[in-house]
Design a protein around this motif. Structure first.
Motif, PDB file in Angstrom:
ATOM      1  N   ARG A   6      32.512 -78.223  24.449  1.00 49.98           N
ATOM      2  CA  ARG A   6      32.201 -79.557  24.960  1.00 49.98           C
ATOM      3  C   ARG A   6      30.725 -79.877  24.743  1.00 49.98           C
ATOM      4  N   GLN A   7      29.843 -78.909  25.049  1.00 52.10           N
ATOM      5  CA  GLN A   7      28.404 -79.116  24.864  1.00 52.10           C
ATOM      6  C   GLN A   7      28.059 -79.277  23.390  1.00 52.10           C
ATOM      7  N   ASP A   8      28.666 -78.442  22.535  1.00 47.64           N
ATOM      8  CA  ASP A   8      28.408 -78.534  21.091  1.00 47.64           C
ATOM      9  C   ASP A   8      28.837 -79.896  20.543  1.00 47.64           C
ATOM     10  N   ASN A   9      30.017 -80.351  20.968  1.00 50.24           N
ATOM     11  CA  ASN A   9      30.515 -81.648  20.490  1.00 50.24           C
ATOM     12  C   ASN A   9      29.619 -82.790  20.953  1.00 50.24           C
ATOM     13  N   PHE A  10      29.134 -82.693  22.201  1.00 47.79           N
ATOM     14  CA  PHE A  10      28.212 -83.713  22.714  1.00 47.79           C
ATOM     15  C   PHE A  10      26.930 -83.735  21.892  1.00 47.79           C
ATOM     16  N   GLU A  11      26.379 -82.543  21.625  1.00 48.87           N
ATOM     17  CA  GLU A  11      25.120 -82.474  20.875  1.00 48.87           C
ATOM     18  C   GLU A  11      25.301 -82.972  19.446  1.00 48.87           C
ATOM     19  N   MET A  12      26.439 -82.662  18.830  1.00 54.37           N
ATOM     20  CA  MET A  12      26.668 -83.137  17.464  1.00 54.37           C
ATOM     21  C   MET A  12      26.820 -84.656  17.426  1.00 54.37           C
TER      22      MET A  12
END
Length: 494
Positions: free
Chosen positions: A207-213
């Motif tokens: 979830r955090q990775d997708n938000f940052e991307m």
């Protein structure tokens, strides 16, 4: 309950220009059950050695408990197991040891056998039992699952679930999900702790990775838009400047005061856009620092001219007086992904070697297709040494493709300059897997390929096998991997 506090921890090995840890800060409750995860080569074992005081570092580590490390080093494996336990913990109570044996389903008679005569799984359980005899210690358990079959892993995971006050390094998702309540993860730029098991940590990370991307894409577009706006404003201000000492095309004189005011206004706007652009670039630079790259791997398997590649009919393998397996019947057909299950010592590795053409004593019928090309990944990595380029050449594989696969499996370019013998256990396994993926064959035969390999790389390999559906026969004790991959199962009773 007490706390282990890590403050401004910085560490690099002598002769290295890169810090493995830099200004790391966190704290651990000594009642927690921590799962320790991270890519191969990130420093998990190094961090355990820092806690043990084996390495010099800057910063502080404070704790009111002693640290104990697993696996213990057994100097005299020829000694009886009871003496090995006494060497580890001389003051233990015999009834306490039997209590731990009961939980781990170890029979008391192993105490009166030479330690070296025990199976790898039995040795692991005995050493774990000795470890948990020690009170008032925080336990550092380094990859206890590597020599355990699927059933033993579940047993040890249930055992740890009933304990507390430890950090366990493991890449087995089902194992971690069952026995930990916090995850300690080594990321690209930091170490973090999150409450929960591996699955909840992985869900949060995705979830955090997708938000940052998504934020990264948004800011990249903002930077581009602001750059174009700044360029237009700058071009306009230059055009206005030209009119200060000249006339318009109509020949009329220009009000220089008005032009100067307009030029100054445009310059101010240009500076404002530049400032916003720089701010967006800085925000962008804070993103993606811990996003793990997990690019897709590829495999190009040769098509065989027959549907059936291998057949075993009532095969038995016997070494001297010892029969390790018998009445083994199965066939390998194109597109099969076959997992071989069975307890340690049930002949799994021997069967793989037999199919690959090794001189293994057997009875029954084995039919291997004519001119069948097989790629084999062994459990053993002890023979690996030397330069990666030389390794590729000596094995007749494409060096560029080989190194490209290793890059996708999180090898840094600096790693390519090192001797393979200096690699971690997981990195050595990745070398063998990358070699196998480069080979043009009809059948892949992999013997415990995931030992020591980090979780994210395991997921990459899973995706590869699911996407390309190669014909593969494998032995693996990671239950999550097997459940996701296997289209057929062969179970040996032992």
């Amino acid at each position: 309950m007490s706390m282990i506090k890590v403050t401004n921890l910085t560490f690099a090995y002598d002769g290295s220009y890169d810090n493995i840890f830099e200004n790391v800060n966190f704290q651990i409750d000594t009642d927690w059950k921590l799962g320790f995860t991270g890519r191969n080569g990130r420093g998990k074992t190094t961090f355990l050695n820092l806690l043990l005081g084996k390495l010099e570092y800057s910063g502080t580590i404070t704790a009111n408990v002693e640290f104990e490390y697993f696996p213990f080093r057994v100097e005299h494996k020829e000694n009886h197991t009871i003496d090995v336990v006494a060497d580890i913990y001389p003051d233990y109570e015999h009834w306490q040891l039997l209590r731990e044996f009961s939980l781990l389903r170890v029979s008391e008679d192993v105490l009166y056998r030479p330690f070296e005569s025990l199976s790898n799984g039995e040795q692991t359980k005995v050493l774990l039992a000795a470890l948990f005899l020690k009170e008032n210690s925080f336990l550092l358990i380094d990859e206890p699952t590597n020599h355990l079959d699927i059933h033993a892993r579940k047993l040890v995971s249930d055992y740890l679930k009933g304990k507390a006050g430890y950090v366990v390094v493991s890449h087995d998702r089902a194992f971690l999900d069952n026995c930990v309540d916090h995850i300690l993860s080594i990321n690209k730029t930091d170490i973090e702790i999150r409450k929960g098991n591996f699955s909840s940590w992985w869900e949060n990370k995705q979830r955090q990775d997708n938000f940052e991307m998504a934020e990264n894409d948004k800011l990249r577009k903002d930077v581009k838009r602001l750059s174009e706006a700044a360029k237009r404003t700058n071009d306009w201000s230059h055009e206005v400047e030209k009119t200060k000492n000249g006339t318009r095309n109509s020949g009329l004189r220009v009000d220089r005061g008005f032009v100067s005011h307009k030029a100054a206004k445009m310059m101010k706007r240009s500076k404002s856009l530049e400032h916003r652009q720089q701010s967006a670039i800085e925000d962008k630079s804070r993103l993606l620092q811990n996003v793990e790259s997990s690019e897709s791997l590829k495999i190009s398997q040769l098509a065989y001219h027959k549907h059936q590649l291998v057949e075993l009919d009532r095969v038995a393998i016997q070494y001297g007086d010892k029969e390790v397996c018998r009445d083994v019947d199965f066939a390998i057909e194109q597109g099969d992904r076959i997992a071989i299950y069975g307890p340690n010592g049930s002949g799994k590795s021997s069967l793989l070697k037999l199919i690959c053409g090794e001189n293994i004593p057997y009875s029954g019928t084995l039919r291997v297709g004519s001119q069948l090309k097989i790629s084999y990944v062994s459990q053993d990595t002890s023979h690996l040494r030397g330069d990666l380029s030389d390794f590729a050449r000596s094995n007749g594989i494409d060096e560029s493709l080989f190194k490209s696969i290793l890059r996708k499996l999180d090898f840094s370019r600096l790693q390519f300059e090192k001797d393979i013998a200096s690699f971690s256990g997981g990195q050595k396994k990745k070398v063998l897997i990358a070699k196998s993926l480069c080979e043009r064959v009809h059948l892949h035969v992999w013997d415990e390929p995931l030992n020591f390999v980090d979780v994210i790389s395991r997921m990459q390999i899973e995706e590869l096998l699911l996407e390309h559906s190669p014909t593969i026969l494998f032995v693996e004790h990671d239950s999550e991997f097997c459940n996701n991959i296997a289209t057929k199962v062969v179970e040996l009773e032992g």
